[in-house]
Scaffold this active site. Structure first.
Site, PDB file in Angstrom:
ATOM      1  N   GLU A 228       0.906  -1.329   0.052  1.00 25.93           N
ATOM      2  CA  GLU A 228       0.071  -0.088  -0.140  1.00 25.93           C
ATOM      3  C   GLU A 228       1.005   1.091   0.012  1.00 25.93           C
ATOM      4  O   GLU A 228       0.737   2.163   0.815  1.00 25.93           O
ATOM      5  CB  GLU A 228      -0.965  -0.036   1.174  1.00 25.93           C
TER       6      GLU A 228
ATOM      7  N   GLU B 288      -4.119 -10.599  -0.511  1.00 28.30           N
ATOM      8  CA  GLU B 288      -5.023 -10.619   0.638  1.00 28.30           C
ATOM      9  C   GLU B 288      -6.533 -10.741   0.072  1.00 28.30           C
ATOM     10  O   GLU B 288      -7.053 -10.399  -0.966  1.00 28.30           O
ATOM     11  CB  GLU B 288      -5.117  -8.971   1.323  1.00 28.30           C
TER      12      GLU B 288
HETATM   13  C1  IPT Z   1      -5.319  -3.812   3.462  1.00 26.68           C
HETATM   14  C2  IPT Z   1      -3.800  -3.632   4.003  1.00 26.68           C
HETATM   15  O1  IPT Z   1      -3.148  -3.821   3.188  1.00 26.68           O
HETATM   16  C3  IPT Z   1      -3.808  -4.439   5.368  1.00 26.68           C
HETATM   17  O2  IPT Z   1      -2.560  -4.134   5.749  1.00 26.68           O
HETATM   18  C4  IPT Z   1      -4.884  -4.212   6.181  1.00 26.68           C
HETATM   19  O3  IPT Z   1      -5.105  -3.078   6.482  1.00 26.68           O
HETATM   20  C5  IPT Z   1      -6.186  -4.528   5.442  1.00 26.68           C
HETATM   21  O4  IPT Z   1      -6.265  -3.783   4.201  1.00 26.68           O
HETATM   22  C6  IPT Z   1      -7.471  -4.251   6.130  1.00 26.68           C
HETATM   23  O5  IPT Z   1      -7.232  -5.227   7.568  1.00 26.68           O
HETATM   24  S1  IPT Z   1      -5.559  -2.165   2.657  1.00 26.68           S
HETATM   25  C7  IPT Z   1      -7.235  -2.022   2.224  1.00 26.68           C
HETATM   26  C8  IPT Z   1      -7.557  -0.378   1.647  1.00 26.68           C
HETATM   27  C9  IPT Z   1      -7.686  -3.044   1.233  1.00 26.68           C
END
Ligand code: IPT
Length: 981
Positions: A430, A502
């Site tokens: 990010e 993710e």
């Molecule tokens: C995404 C992040 O990469 C991760 O660190 C964490 O914050 C997650 O979201 C949420 O728990 S970024 C998000 C804008 C999709």
């Protein structure tokens, strides 16, 4: 300002006046030795972990002078105290933790940081061991958050930034036999903080080990192990590049002796390394003065035709994102917790880890090599907070930060380059995009062409080797897999392997929809899995005023800017207890699939491993009638290579009369590093005898009016005015009523699809029940008590008509509920079900149905059919932020009983979901922490026809259409009876 502060770096483009202190300098630190691989050797080393003297000042200018000098007074009287190293000072009574996700907790004014910059002075006096050799020695810091000025015996060694990266300083010439003074001044905020905006607690200090390491002249400075595997020839190649005079390599097991560094040895017949079979060969690299043990894994990572392959085989990441965390120690994770993580991962069929969002403690990667996990090793980099500014001023595209970016990547790659488990590098998280990221990628490609480069933020895939996304919906992943137009209509997106760095945000109860992601990873070759967000809840252990323990989250330390419980989004609880999400993961991503049918007479066993056969597993079967074992035996399953399905005839079985299921399990045949023999890896169930047809019910008993205002119907008493059941077999109850509400989950509240807000706006949390009629009838099904109601929220016009048809047949009290929406419903519904209350003594639950754990419509693969027992207290899932939990699916029957055998039995016609708790849904909804939930007098029992799915909307897609629940016409039939008494 401290005397050693430097004003060497003029501010560029910053409007704030004044010189830039070393900790505000966007450049990397200074004075450190070039980065090198993490390894140990037979050279003497001295751990400097332990108790140090510590003093926290509110600002750099308030920090004491002369800490680095002999004779400095670091006594308690002078305001100093003891602090362990490694540790975070906020977790030892100095300052407090603070949590933000995206926001910087200070004004975005790079590279400036607040003048209120907590500054910790660390001071250690130490002697060298008697036999410590004179000569060069390095002082190694594995992690200082966020910037440390290091001084030894009065002389500055340098400055380190890059909190989760090592720094080594030459210390040899300054060392004394006795009375060394090591002083480290650590600033909470530095220019580096702008690059460390990961979604986690802000925690400072020397939180990883500190070691003094003698460097023998003529020793090994650095090593780069190249060990590849040719899957066609079945042979390996070994070449170790080394810095040091005349370095040679021995690998006795492979007959390699005296291989000079830089020369390649061909190794026929070598066993490759994979996450599933992590074969390591012990070796040693040596010079005349130093020996370095090596653990060599042979493997080749390649991208061919858009598919990521290791040793020629397509791999699928069944992964998790792992932050380093411990509920008492923060990111200073004890070794046994890291081992526990890996054992838990392996036991739950996790095969990959993304080290979100920084390189882990180096030992963690040794464990990954040894236990077998694919690792996506991520650099310590995130500038997410610039998103608030539309990415204006983002360091990723700013020349001033270029060296800092590259420095971080170099330190990552150099440190971790010898781990066979590391199969991908990641530039960070990010941080949008920019030239500094492209430069990191270019350097990495040059330095280590053996591993692809990942970075999700390079959406155009200009400088990365895999297409990566976070939280893409099933629909979008399917489109990507099919190669249809993607977000940017970019041909690169159709050529590269696709991974979800993710997905399945495991916040609170959820995520739902894992099964449907797995189906996509199986359908599309290029869709190579992903990493669940995230491994662990970052809850900090605390106790309330009454001493009840709970886990704290954002805002619990008085932060004025915070993101609440968004840091509680893991597949294990803060104490590393697996949550239902992890059990679901284990089932969905099991490496063997077992299916079959009684009619077909066969079982199908599919080997879903990426690289190994089934030899390590033992199969067996159990036949259960209504959850009671009636026969069992071993099962012979022929060998199947990865990807193959073998057919096995069903064992010869008895023919039970009651509902019967055959359960086939695959367990570890022998002890492994991560589980004892007998650990269940996979299972499947086949229905053998369907539920028998229900025996004809006895004729109904007529309801009788008793004075005053009470009705008797068979074993039950009712309130004649409200029509509500008040007693069953002599046990007081608050009879079942329609209930549509649940304590919203984090996913229900999620930003992408805020169902909970719509439910609340529709007043579902405060529905009123109007009794329209209480009728004694004798219809076609015999005599009955019919209670007609309308259930509706105040102030609104729609509602649900709910008719309760009660009839009594011997000891059984039957209830048929008929539901019909009235008016236009503005929203979906959380539940279609009933709520009742029974005596608190009835605390032992037993049921035949889905279990043993909680399950929901879109997260129920881990629930098998069986007979289960639990007490009401253990039916609860202690989500750190209390919310809907504990639902059990498809119960055929349930008993709740007291130790004396009295109780209540509920039967479904055919089944029902249930939850039982010692507090109401409203109390569950209102609680902020687990300690807020106080058991009451009665047990509240939910008996449901259906419940809304879970989805992943806390961060990602909502509930798939098929798992959404709407107000609809429905019939729901149950039978109640009293036990004992
Ligand atoms: C995404 C992040 O990469 C991760 O660190 C964490 O914050 C997650 O979201 C949420 O728990 S970024 C998000 C804008 C999709």
């Amino acid at each position: 300002m401290p005397t050693s502060a430097s004003a060497s770096h003029a501010p560029h483009g910053s409007h704030a006046p004044g010189p830039v202190a070393y900790f505000e300098d966007p450049a990397p630190g200074r004075g450190a030795l070039p980065p090198r691989a993490a390894f140990t050797s037979d050279a003497p080393s001295l751990s400097l972990c332990g108790t140090w003297c510590f003093r926290l000042s509110p600002a750099p200018g308030a920090a004491p002078d002369g800490v680095e000098l002999d004779g400095f007074d670091a006594s308690d009287a002078a305001g100093w105290s003891d602090l362990p190293v490694p540790a975070h000072w906020q977790l030892h009574g100095h300052g407090a933790p603070a949590y933000t996700n995206v926001d910087y907790p200070f004004p975005v004014d790079p590279p400036r940081v607040p003048s209120d910059n907590p500054t910790g002075d660390y001071r250690l006096e130490f002697d060298l061991p008697e036999d410590w050799p004179r000569g060069p020695a390095v002082l190694r810091f594995d992690g200082i958050d966020s910037c440390g000025l290091v001084r030894l015996n009065g002389t500055e060694l340098g400055v380190t930034k890059g909190s989760r990266l090592p720094s080594e300083f030459e210390a040899g010439p300054l060392l004394r036999a006795r009375g060394n003074v090591l002083a480290v001044r650590v600033h909470q905020w530095s220019a580096g903080s702008y690059l460390e905006d990961q979604d986690m607690w802000w925690l400072s200090g020397i939180f990883r080990p500190v070691t003094l390491i003698a460097r023998p002249p003529g020793g090994v400075r650095d090593l780069h192990v190249h060990a590849d595997f040719d899957h066609l020839a079945g042979s390996g190649g070994l070449m170790v590049a080394a810095e040091g005079p005349g370095v040679r390599i021995d690998v006795p097991e492979l007959g390699i002796a005296g291989l000079p560094a830089g020369e390649r040895a061909e190794v026929p017949g070598v066993a490759p390394w994979s996450a599933e079979s992590p074969r390591l060969y012990e070796g040693v690299a040596y010079t005349d003065t130093e020996r370095v043990p090596l653990r060599i894994g042979f493997r080749t990572v390649a991208i061919e035709d858009g598919v990521l392959r290791v040793n020629g085989r397509r791999i699928v990441f069944r992964g998790v994102n792992r932050h380093e965390f411990h509920p008492e120690h923060g990111r200073a994770v004890p070794r046994e917790s890291a081992v526990a993580d890996i054992e838990l991962m392996k036991r739950h069929n996790v095969n990959a880890v993304r080290t979100s969002h920084y390189p882990p403690d180096p030992e963690f990667l040794d464990l990954c090599d040894r236990y077998g996990l694919w690792v996506l090793d991520e650099c310590d980099l995130e500038t997410h907070g610039f998103e608030r500014l539309g990415w204006a001023g983002n360091p990723s595209g700013d020349e001033r930060w270029s060296d800092a970016f590259l420095d971080r990547m170099r330190r990552t790659v150099e440190r971790d380059k010898n781990h066979p488990s590391v199969v991908l590098w990641s530039l960070g998280n990010e941080s949008h995009t920019g030239a500094n990221l492209a430069r990191m990628a270019a350097w990495t490609h040059e330095r280590d062409p053996s591993r692809p480069v990942h970075y999700e933020g390079d959406r155009a895939c200009d400088y990365v080797d895999v297409y990566s996304r976070m939280y893409a919906s099933h629909e979008e992943v399917d489109a990507i897999g099919r190669g249809s137009a993607t977000e940017l209509d970019n041909p690169r997106h159709r050529e590269l392997p696709f991974i979800l760095c993710e997905f399945a945000h495991a916040m609170g109860n959820g995520a739902g929809g894992l099964l449907e992601y797995r189906e996509l990873f199986e359908r599309h070759q290029r869709c190579q899995g992903g990493f669940v967000w995230e491994w662990m809840d970052h809850g900090i252990a605390r106790g309330d005023a009454a001493g009840r323990p709970y886990f704290a989250y954002g805002g619990d330390f008085g932060e004025d800017l915070h993101d609440g419980n968004f840091v509680i989004d893991g597949a294990v609880f803060p104490d590393r207890t697996p949550s239902p999400a992890l059990r679901e993961f284990a089932k969905v991503f099991e490496p063997v699939r077992i299916t079959g049918s009684a009619a077909g007479g066969t079982l199908e066993v599919t080997n879903l491993h990426d690289t190994v056969g089934l030899a390590s597993l033992a199969f067996s079967w159990t036949l259960q009638e209504e959850g009671v074992t009636v026969a069992a035996g071993p099962l012979d399953v022929p060998q199947a290579p990865p990807g193959a399905t073998v057919r096995v005839p069903l064992p010869v079985l008895p023919s039970p009369a009651g509902e019967s299921w055959l359960t086939v399990t695959a367990v570890t045949a022998a002890d492994t590093a991560w589980a004892p023999a007998g650990h269940e890896v996979a299972w499947g169930q086949v229905l053998i005898t369907p539920p028998p047809a229900r025996a004809a019910t006895e004729p109904g008993t007529a309801p009788a009016l008793l004075a005053p205002g009470r009705l008797r119907l068979g074993p039950a008493l009712f309130d004649a005015v409200t029509g509500r059941l008040t007693e069953l077999g002599g046990h007081p109850v608050q009879g079942p009523r329609l209930d549509l509400w649940r304590a919203p989950t984090d996913n229900d509240r999620g930003s992408d699809a805020p169902e909970a807000a719509r439910w609340r706006a529709a007043g579902l949390h405060r529905a009123r029940h109007r009794v329209a009629a209480v009728e004694r009838t004798s219809g076609a099904d015999g005599p009955a008590l019919v209670v007609r109601t309308r259930v509706a929220p105040p102030s609104l016009g729609f509602g649900m008509l709910a008719d309760y048809h009660w009839s009594a047949h011997g000891d059984r009290l039957r209830l048929r509920v008929e539901l019909e929406p009235d008016g236009t419903w503005p929203c979906t519904v959380p539940r279609l079900g009933l709520r009742m209350a029974v005596p608190g003594r009835f605390g032992a639950a037993e049921w035949f149905g889905g279990g043993p754990g909680e399950a929901y419509a879109d997260s129920r693969q881990a629930a098998r059919v069986g007979r289960f027992a639990a007490d009401v207290d253990t039916l609860q899932t202690p989500y750190v932020l209390p919310q809907e939990n504990g639902n059990r699916v498809d119960a055929r029957w349930l008993t709740l009983s007291a130790p004396d055998g009295t109780g209540l039995r509920v039967e479904g016609e055919p089944g029902f979901d249930f939850a039982a708790r010692r507090w109401t849904t409203e109390e569950l909804d209102a609680a902020r922490h687990t300690a807020d939930l106080v058991p009451g007098e009665v047990i509240h029992l939910n008996l449901d026809l259906a419940q809304f799915g879970l989805g992943s909307a806390a961060c990602g897609p909502g509930v798939l259409p098929r798992y959404r629940l709407h107000a609809r016409r429905a019939t729901f039939t149950l039978a109640f009876s009293a036990l004992g008494g």
